[in-house]
Design an enzyme around this catalytic site. Structure first.
Site, PDB file in Angstrom:
ATOM      1  N   HIS A 140       2.456   3.218   2.069  1.00 52.86           N
ATOM      2  CA  HIS A 140       3.781   3.253   2.694  1.00 52.86           C
ATOM      3  C   HIS A 140       4.786   2.436   1.891  1.00 52.86           C
ATOM      4  O   HIS A 140       5.954   2.813   1.772  1.00 52.86           O
ATOM      5  CB  HIS A 140       3.712   2.752   4.141  1.00 52.86           C
ATOM      6  CG  HIS A 140       4.925   3.089   4.951  1.00 52.86           C
ATOM      7  ND1 HIS A 140       5.927   2.173   5.192  1.00 52.86           N
ATOM      8  CD2 HIS A 140       5.317   4.246   5.535  1.00 52.86           C
ATOM      9  CE1 HIS A 140       6.870   2.757   5.922  1.00 52.86           C
ATOM     10  NE2 HIS A 140       6.534   4.014   6.140  1.00 52.86           N
ATOM     11  N   CYS A 141       4.326   1.332   1.320  1.00 52.49           N
ATOM     12  CA  CYS A 141       5.207   0.423   0.580  1.00 52.49           C
ATOM     13  C   CYS A 141       5.741   1.032  -0.719  1.00 52.49           C
ATOM     14  O   CYS A 141       6.771   0.584  -1.229  1.00 52.49           O
ATOM     15  CB  CYS A 141       4.468  -0.858   0.217  1.00 52.49           C
ATOM     16  SG  CYS A 141       3.670  -1.697   1.586  1.00 52.49           S
ATOM     17  N   ILE A 142       5.035   2.022  -1.280  1.00 58.39           N
ATOM     18  CA  ILE A 142       5.449   2.572  -2.578  1.00 58.39           C
ATOM     19  C   ILE A 142       6.185   3.903  -2.425  1.00 58.39           C
ATOM     20  O   ILE A 142       6.482   4.558  -3.418  1.00 58.39           O
ATOM     21  CB  ILE A 142       4.251   2.728  -3.537  1.00 58.39           C
ATOM     22  CG1 ILE A 142       3.239   3.765  -3.025  1.00 58.39           C
ATOM     23  CG2 ILE A 142       3.590   1.366  -3.771  1.00 58.39           C
ATOM     24  CD1 ILE A 142       2.158   4.141  -4.051  1.00 58.39           C
ATOM     25  N   ASN A 196       0.809  -1.204   0.000  1.00 56.95           N
ATOM     26  CA  ASN A 196       0.000   0.000   0.000  1.00 56.95           C
ATOM     27  C   ASN A 196       0.850   1.264   0.000  1.00 56.95           C
ATOM     28  O   ASN A 196       2.000   1.232  -0.386  1.00 56.95           O
ATOM     29  CB  ASN A 196      -1.027  -0.016   1.129  1.00 56.95           C
ATOM     30  CG  ASN A 196      -2.381   0.464   0.605  1.00 56.95           C
ATOM     31  OD1 ASN A 196      -2.502   1.602   0.164  1.00 56.95           O
ATOM     32  ND2 ASN A 196      -3.373  -0.403   0.611  1.00 56.95           N
TER      33      ASN A 196
END
Length: 373
Positions: A364-366, A362
């Site tokens: 934060h991951c990108i 999501n």
């Protein structure tokens, strides 16, 4: 900025390590100079040639660009498409990748009290290599940190340990949270004990206290990244993904984490204050969503009906904004209000993020913040 550094190097740091030289990883809520992202295009991760995911990434980049410079790295064959879609203030740079998870393939930035910026270049094997990893090869991802170090002209510390940025959160005051499920997973660093890994974290990131949560969110394909389950929102305060349904496997995971967090004492001797964020859903992959992706031999399978590891904790803290995923109309607004209360000086912006979640992560991951030294 003196707030997020220990005076001098932490005692006990191994000679020559970043910590021994006085470097430390600041908290995400400390000031940034920039945010780094990558452009999605991988057809076995993102459905319909990644067009729906690209729209979601554009909305995330646009929201963050209100508060800090955003760099988006793009493979050359998508450069023009990305440049047209992204708003003018966003800086589009050619930076080849295998996929778009900048949190995990990008640098972990360190700062020094004297104003220097540096970065950590961890090992990366696509979340488990050929034992449970999500794709092969990952050669372009592996070069991203070195390339960003070249662009910025900053010191790059090479640390021969498998670690993704989503597996760690710090408070900037000496405390780190992570999960045993990820950092002690045999598909990452089979030869390292928990004590070995703690020493790596202390030496590399300048922390003195490590809080180990047992596992990450249910069905998280990263092997339990902490950034989907729990994060620091301020020194001494965390947000935790929560579940009230005893029949949901997430129920036990969240309670287990809460017990550890409530028993923990941080590097400054504080007890942690835990803010619960009720999870969306549960959310599952729909048939048309599964049918839009290429099925390749080395790719993680995505099937209709599969549960997704959906969490509102996977947000990005910018200088002036907090960008959170909108995932469930029944729960989105309550999560937004909770976050707005936790970040009164920032504007909370919700972005429709199901397309990002379908790819396995999501907001934060990108993203990956570049701190202001």
């Amino acid at each position: 900025m003196t707030t997020h550094h220990h005076p001098g190097a932490p005692t006990g740091a191994s000679p020559g390590t970043p910590a021994a030289q006085g470097f430390a990883m600041p908290a995400e809520f400390a000031p940034h100079d920039a945010c780094w992202m990558l452009w999605p295009q991988r057809p076995d991760t993102w459905r319909y040639g990644a067009k729906p995911a690209q729209q979601a990434f554009v909305e995330v980049a646009t929201a963050i660009a209100e508060s800090e410079t955003v760099f988006v790295g793009v493979n050359d064959d998508q450069y023009e498409n990305a440049r047209v879609q992204l708003p003018e203030p966003v800086r589009v740079v050619e930076l080849s990748s295998n996929d778009a998870w900048m949190r995990d393939v990008g640098p972990t930035f360190l700062t020094h009290p004297d104003g220097r910026l540096a970065m950590v270049d961890w090992e990366f094997n696509a979340w488990g290599g050929l034992d449970g990893g999500l794709y092969f090869p990952w050669d372009k991802d592996r070069r991203i940190r070195a390339k960003i170090a070249e662009m910025l002209g900053v010191t790059r510390f090479t640390v021969p340990v498998m670690l993704e940025g989503g597996a760690i959160h710090v408070d900037g005051e000496g405390t780190l949270i992570t999960t045993e499920e990820c950092l002690l997973n045999p598909n990452r660093n089979p030869d390292l004990t928990q004590a070995d890994m703690e020493r790596v974290l202390r030496d590399t990131l300048g922390v003195t206290t490590v809080v180990w949560l047992p596992r990450g969110c249910y069905r998280d394909e990263t092997d339990g990244h902490v950034d989907n389950l729990c994060c620091f929102v301020a020194p001494g305060e965390v947000a935790l993904s929560w579940c009230d349904d005893p029949h949901d496997p997430q129920y036990a995971i969240s309670r287990e984490a809460l017990a550890v967090l409530e028993a923990a004492v941080d590097a400054r001797g504080r007890r942690l204050k835990v803010h619960k964020l009720l999870q969306p859903g549960p959310l599952h992959i729909a048939e048309d969503e599964a049918n839009g992706i290429d099925r390749l031999r080395h790719s993680h399978p995505r099937r209709p009906g599969d549960r997704m590891a959906a969490s509102y904790v996977n947000f990005y803290i910018g200088n002036a904004v907090v960008v959170m995923p909108l995932l469930d109309p029944a729960r989105d607004e309550a999560a937004r209000q909770t976050l707005q209360a936790l970040f009164p000086t920032r504007r909370v912006i919700g972005v429709p993020a199901r397309e990002i979640l379908l790819g396995g992560g999501n907001i934060h991951c990108i993203t990956q913040q570049q701190p202001r030294p």
